[in-house]
Motif scaffolding. Structure first.
Motif, PDB file in Angstrom:
ATOM      1  N   VAL A  32       0.812  -1.221   0.000  1.00 18.52           N
ATOM      2  CA  VAL A  32       0.000   0.000   0.000  1.00 18.52           C
ATOM      3  C   VAL A  32       0.845   1.271   0.000  1.00 18.52           C
ATOM      4  N   LEU A  33       1.997   1.227   0.702  1.00 18.58           N
ATOM      5  CA  LEU A  33       2.759   2.447   0.948  1.00 18.58           C
ATOM      6  C   LEU A  33       3.951   2.595   0.023  1.00 18.58           C
ATOM      7  N   ALA A  34       4.462   3.823  -0.031  1.00 15.56           N
ATOM      8  CA  ALA A  34       5.677   4.145  -0.772  1.00 15.56           C
ATOM      9  C   ALA A  34       6.455   5.172   0.041  1.00 15.56           C
ATOM     10  N   PRO A  35       7.758   5.319  -0.196  1.00 15.27           N
ATOM     11  CA  PRO A  35       8.529   6.332   0.525  1.00 15.27           C
ATOM     12  C   PRO A  35       7.874   7.707   0.429  1.00 15.27           C
ATOM     13  N   GLY A  36       7.802   8.373   1.577  1.00 16.29           N
ATOM     14  CA  GLY A  36       7.148   9.671   1.638  1.00 16.29           C
ATOM     15  C   GLY A  36       5.739   9.617   2.179  1.00 16.29           C
ATOM     16  N   ASP A  37       5.156   8.420   2.274  1.00 18.91           N
ATOM     17  CA  ASP A  37       3.799   8.283   2.798  1.00 18.91           C
ATOM     18  C   ASP A  37       3.787   8.378   4.324  1.00 18.91           C
TER      19      ASP A  37
END
Length: 371
Positions: A70-75
């Motif tokens: 679900v997530l990516a760097p910066g989330d």
């Protein structure tokens, strides 16, 4: 067809093909799919009322796969201010290095959760009841708050189990389980699971399809024997949870009257701040009870003196367990906003004779007070 009333344990790692790309049985390689794991996943999806379920080697393996899906760097993620220590460690030591930020908030306070969200928030994480403070969060209200900001709501349903609570029906997007606990129920298997319905990622990609890909790509799957053991446990989940709840209710009421106990944390007690929400969204209050004593020394003395309650980590098995979260399961949260009170003791109330459980707690508390 053999007519067997129990699913088979398929230990094969690979499956014969009738030609290149022509799968004889629909199975190819056991990391990608296994008949025993498929049976467990089908069962879990049905119990939670979801579209699909995914079984993993541990609860944290399930969480890690979900978060990287679900997530990516910066989330950014909002997490409970009393989250399970392993979940906090995953966010604070693994995802933080990947560039994912988190903010603790009291998830029983929807306003506090909304205030903690930013335009980068992709997930709101919730445990209800929480581990180990037995906090209760309103799943429907949290879902509305998360969805209003374009975020998903994840509910760790380990303490409640699908027998007592079904978060997807209340608006949650993903349900997480440590199947090691009540789903397995016998302290003999480690596992985890995710269950989803029709949730989509922020970019519109369906979670069910993405998790199918990522479960295989990341590979932290449940082995066939582990899947079989959880399936076996689920057969008795309803009757076990009824007994766990009945005994826990009696233990909580009994401890509330003991002079050595400063506070009892249990969603079934009338004075619990989440009692009304728990009554609305849960079938019964569950089998976990936490107590606060005079100080840390008293808490450690209680843990040392029980005889029917075994001093050990984990929970949800047929045997009763006692532990000191600050030094055991939640030690990773020490010094953080999620630090557990040192005077807290967590009880997993098992299936032993109730009178034996009450007598054991009395002798341990009385002995600790006299020491």
């Amino acid at each position: 067809m053999t007519g067997a009333v129990v699913p088979s344990v398929h230990v094969a790692t690979t499956f014969a093909q009738d030609g290149v790309g022509n799968l004889r049985s629909g199975y190819e390689y056991a990391r990608s799919a296994n008949p025993t794991r498929d049976a467990l996943q089908e069962c879990l999806a049905a119990l939670e009322g979801g579209r699909a379920a995914y079984a993993f080697a541990s609860g944290l393996a399930a969480e890690d796969t979900l978060l990287r899906t679900v997530l990516a760097p910066g989330d950014h993620v909002v997490i409970p201010d009393d989250a399970y220590g392993g979940t906090f460690r995953l966010f604070s030591t693994v995802l933080a290095r990947w560039g994912v930020d988190h903010t603790p908030a009291d998830t029983s306070d929807v306003g506090a959760v909304a205030a903690a969200m930013t335009d980068r928030t992709r997930l709101v994480w919730c445990e209800t009841p929480s581990n180990p403070l037995l906090g209760v969060s309103d799943v429907a209200a949290l879902a509305a708050a998360a969805h209003e900001r374009g975020a998903l709501l994840v509910v760790d349903n380990t303490f409640a189990t699908p027998y007592l609570q079904q978060p997807l029906a209340l608006g949650a997007d993903v349900v997480v389980h440590s199947t090691t606990k009540y789903c397995g129920g016998h302290s003999d298997v480690v596992g985890g699971a995710l269950v989803v319905d029709d949730a989509v990622r922020a970019d519109g990609e369906p979670l069910a399809e993405l998790l199918t890909i990522h479960q295989n790509a990341m590979g932290a799957v449940a082995g066939p024997m582990d899947a079989w053991l959880v399936l076996r446990g689920l057969k008795t989940l309803a009757v076990r949870m009824e007994r766990h709840c009945t005994s826990a209710e009696a233990v909580a009421a009994h401890l509330q009257a003991h002079p050595a106990v400063r506070e009892v944390l249990y969603p079934g007690l009338p004075g619990h701040p989440g009692a009304d929400v728990a009554a609305r969204q849960m079938r019964r209050p569950g089998g976990m009870v936490s107590v606060r004593l005079a100080d840390e020394a008293a808490a450690l003395a209680l843990c040392a003196r029980t005889r029917v309650f075994t001093l050990a980590e984990s929970l949800g098995g047929v045997e009763s367990l006692v532990e000191h979260p600050a030094r055991m399961t939640h030690a990773s949260a020490a010094g953080s906003p999620l630090e557990v009170p040192a005077d807290l003791v967590r009880l997993s109330v098992g299936l032993e004779d109730l009178e034996d459980l009450l007598a054991d707690l009395d002798q341990a508390l009385d002995g600790a007070a006299a020491a």
